[in-house]
Structures are given as C-alpha cells and as structure tokens.
Motif scaffolding. Sequence first.
Motif, mmCIF file in Angstrom:
data_model
loop_
_atom_site.group_PDB
_atom_site.id
_atom_site.type_symbol
_atom_site.label_atom_id
_atom_site.label_comp_id
_atom_site.label_asym_id
_atom_site.label_seq_id
_atom_site.Cartn_x
_atom_site.Cartn_y
_atom_site.Cartn_z
ATOM 1 N N PRO A 42 24.413 26.357 -2.574
ATOM 2 C CA PRO A 42 24.673 25.890 -3.896
ATOM 3 C C PRO A 42 25.614 27.127 -4.574
ATOM 4 O O PRO A 42 25.689 28.314 -4.256
ATOM 5 C CB PRO A 42 23.500 26.204 -4.701
ATOM 6 C CG PRO A 42 22.420 27.012 -4.138
ATOM 7 C CD PRO A 42 22.901 26.987 -2.432
ATOM 8 N N GLN A 43 26.720 26.774 -5.088
ATOM 9 C CA GLN A 43 27.291 27.248 -6.014
ATOM 10 C C GLN A 43 26.737 27.405 -7.509
ATOM 11 O O GLN A 43 25.947 26.990 -7.742
ATOM 12 C CB GLN A 43 28.708 26.657 -6.464
ATOM 13 C CG GLN A 43 29.620 26.397 -4.933
ATOM 14 C CD GLN A 43 29.976 27.936 -4.429
ATOM 15 O OE1 GLN A 43 30.533 28.528 -5.005
ATOM 16 N NE2 GLN A 43 29.525 28.054 -2.887
ATOM 17 N N PRO A 44 27.153 28.350 -8.216
ATOM 18 C CA PRO A 44 26.536 28.427 -9.504
ATOM 19 C C PRO A 44 26.318 27.423 -10.301
ATOM 20 O O PRO A 44 25.308 26.944 -11.009
ATOM 21 C CB PRO A 44 27.309 29.862 -10.324
ATOM 22 C CG PRO A 44 27.860 30.219 -9.010
ATOM 23 C CD PRO A 44 28.021 29.635 -8.207
ATOM 24 N N ASP A 45 27.299 26.379 -10.109
ATOM 25 C CA ASP A 45 27.305 25.344 -10.993
ATOM 26 C C ASP A 45 26.307 24.229 -10.722
ATOM 27 O O ASP A 45 26.155 23.356 -11.252
ATOM 28 C CB ASP A 45 28.967 24.492 -11.181
ATOM 29 C CG ASP A 45 29.704 25.231 -12.121
ATOM 30 O OD1 ASP A 45 29.222 26.056 -13.028
ATOM 31 O OD2 ASP A 45 30.933 24.862 -11.868
ATOM 32 N N ASP A 46 26.020 24.278 -9.182
ATOM 33 C CA ASP A 46 25.143 23.557 -8.753
ATOM 34 C C ASP A 46 23.435 23.585 -9.374
ATOM 35 O O ASP A 46 22.751 23.089 -8.975
ATOM 36 C CB ASP A 46 25.093 23.675 -7.245
ATOM 37 C CG ASP A 46 26.296 23.112 -6.674
ATOM 38 O OD1 ASP A 46 27.292 22.477 -7.362
ATOM 39 O OD2 ASP A 46 26.699 23.944 -5.637
ATOM 40 N N LEU A 47 23.329 24.720 -9.999
ATOM 41 C CA LEU A 47 21.995 25.333 -10.362
ATOM 42 C C LEU A 47 21.731 24.949 -11.741
ATOM 43 O O LEU A 47 20.651 25.424 -12.143
ATOM 44 C CB LEU A 47 21.694 26.630 -9.766
ATOM 45 C CG LEU A 47 21.917 26.837 -8.384
ATOM 46 C CD1 LEU A 47 21.932 28.365 -8.098
ATOM 47 C CD2 LEU A 47 21.109 26.239 -7.513
ATOM 48 N N TYR B 270 18.470 21.471 -4.317
ATOM 49 C CA TYR B 270 18.573 22.819 -4.925
ATOM 50 C C TYR B 270 17.435 23.268 -5.848
ATOM 51 O O TYR B 270 17.221 24.160 -5.898
ATOM 52 C CB TYR B 270 19.939 23.096 -5.432
ATOM 53 C CG TYR B 270 21.094 22.839 -4.429
ATOM 54 C CD1 TYR B 270 21.154 23.568 -3.054
ATOM 55 C CD2 TYR B 270 21.978 22.068 -4.952
ATOM 56 C CE1 TYR B 270 22.147 23.290 -2.155
ATOM 57 C CE2 TYR B 270 23.155 21.876 -4.145
ATOM 58 C CZ TYR B 270 23.135 22.296 -2.946
ATOM 59 O OH TYR B 270 24.455 22.032 -2.099
ATOM 60 N N GLY B 271 16.651 22.112 -6.035
ATOM 61 C CA GLY B 271 15.403 22.692 -6.954
ATOM 62 C C GLY B 271 15.823 22.653 -8.454
ATOM 63 O O GLY B 271 15.034 23.191 -9.304
ATOM 64 N N LEU B 272 16.869 21.946 -8.893
ATOM 65 C CA LEU B 272 16.996 21.817 -10.540
ATOM 66 C C LEU B 272 15.779 20.983 -10.897
ATOM 67 O O LEU B 272 14.978 20.164 -10.166
ATOM 68 C CB LEU B 272 18.159 20.599 -10.646
ATOM 69 C CG LEU B 272 19.583 21.343 -10.780
ATOM 70 C CD1 LEU B 272 20.705 20.306 -10.774
ATOM 71 C CD2 LEU B 272 19.671 22.114 -11.829
#
Length: 258
Positions: A139-144, A228-230
């Motif tokens: 993941p990129q930071p925005d994905d999290l 990613y676990g959002l």
Amino acid sequence: MSNPGGTRAGGPGGPARRSVLPKVLSAAVFALAGVIFWTSYDTSHGTNIRSDATLQRTSDLIQSKSQQNADLDRQLAALHSQVDGLAHREGGQSTADQRRTQALEQAAGLTALTGPGLTVTLNDAPPNATARIPGVPEPQPDDLVVHQQDLQAVVNALWRGGAQGIKVMDQRLISTSAVRCVGNTLILQGRVYSPPYVITAVGDQNRLRSALDADPSIINYRQYVTAYGLGWKSVADQRTTLPGYTGTVGLHYAQPAS
C-alpha cells in the motif's frame, strides 16, 4: 539570417543592449528573493514555520476552536429550547399550527429521532499495514486512510436506502450539511473529528444495508478493507436516537454589490 523583430543586429535592441539585460534581470531576481525571504521570516515571526512546535500550536488552535464551537452549539440549543417553551406558554400558536411546526422541525432534522437503524464505522488501517492478499501491491500512504469520498459514499447510500435521519459522530445532518475532510481529519459544521468515524442512520435496516452493499464506491472501499486492513463495521440497532440539529439554519449566499 533575418531578424524577426524587424531591427538590425547593430541597431537598438542589438548586441550592445543584450549585454546589459542579463545583469539587470539578475539584480531583480536577487532583490525579489530577498523580499520573499524577509516576508517568510516576518510572517513566521522568525520561527521555523515547518517545525513540529508550530504544527502542534496549529493543531491545538484547531482543537480549541472546535471545542468552542461545540460549547456554542450547546448554548444555542438551550436558547432554542427556551424560545420554544416561551412560545408555547404565550399561546402564540394554535394546536394545528403547533402540529405543523413540529412536523416541519422533524422533517428538517431539528428534533430528536428514535427508531431502528444501522451504525457504520470506518477507520484508518494500522500505519504499518502491509498487503494481506498475495499478488496485491504494497500500500501507498493514501491507501491506508479514510477519505472524504468514503464518508460521503456511506452517507449518500444511507439516504438512498430511505434513512429518516443520519448523524455523523455526534452531530445530526440536515440538508445543508457538508461532510469534508482536511488531511486525516473530518470537519463537520465547524467541529473537527479524528477517526474512527461513526455514522448512524434511523430507518429500515434491510433497506439501509442493501443500499450500502450495492454502492460501487463502498464496494471499492471494502476491497481496500480486505487488502490492507482499513476499518469497516456495520451494526444493526433495534432502537437508537439521533439528536436534533442545534446549529443555525440560516442560509448565507453572495449578493450583488449595490
């Protein structure tokens, strides 16, 4: 070679003038840079405007203003209650008028609403989250993080599912409410919130859940939940109460200058 400017090489604007121009431009650039540096210094009062201390002061100021707005909302709600009480005691409205007023207040979200409903919670992924599915890129930071469009998608889906009323965090939404995010914080009606974000709707639970499950933006969000676990959780409430909206309902708009 012809001269596009229409002047000869040795005339005005020729080599003699061009040899002076770079010096003048260089001096102007250095002067402008000095003005910019001094303006930055003066604006920040000689401090590092990117320092952690400055950012902390800004964050503290935002939180302080948010708390002040919450206090003002409570005072406004108390004043509304006093005004309503005085109006009823004065007998200024007939019984039919009072019923109409109550119905309009209910429809506008100005009074509490109780009934069955659904609560949805969205949350950022852990900062050290990695891909949970083989073959999925890291993941990129925005994905999290939860984004504004994620919150808007949930709110809009609940309205489409027939919600009679919705609150986000501890505030009731009305027709003019705007769900906006700045960075990783939510700004709603003058107050600031951090995740997890809790959205509660009163209405038919099956219709509300079906609307959430069918929304393309929410389907996309839930793919990131899996990858990613959002955070995502929806819970049925057999009986929940939404507070009435306590802010101002006046509309402010631009007017032509006289």
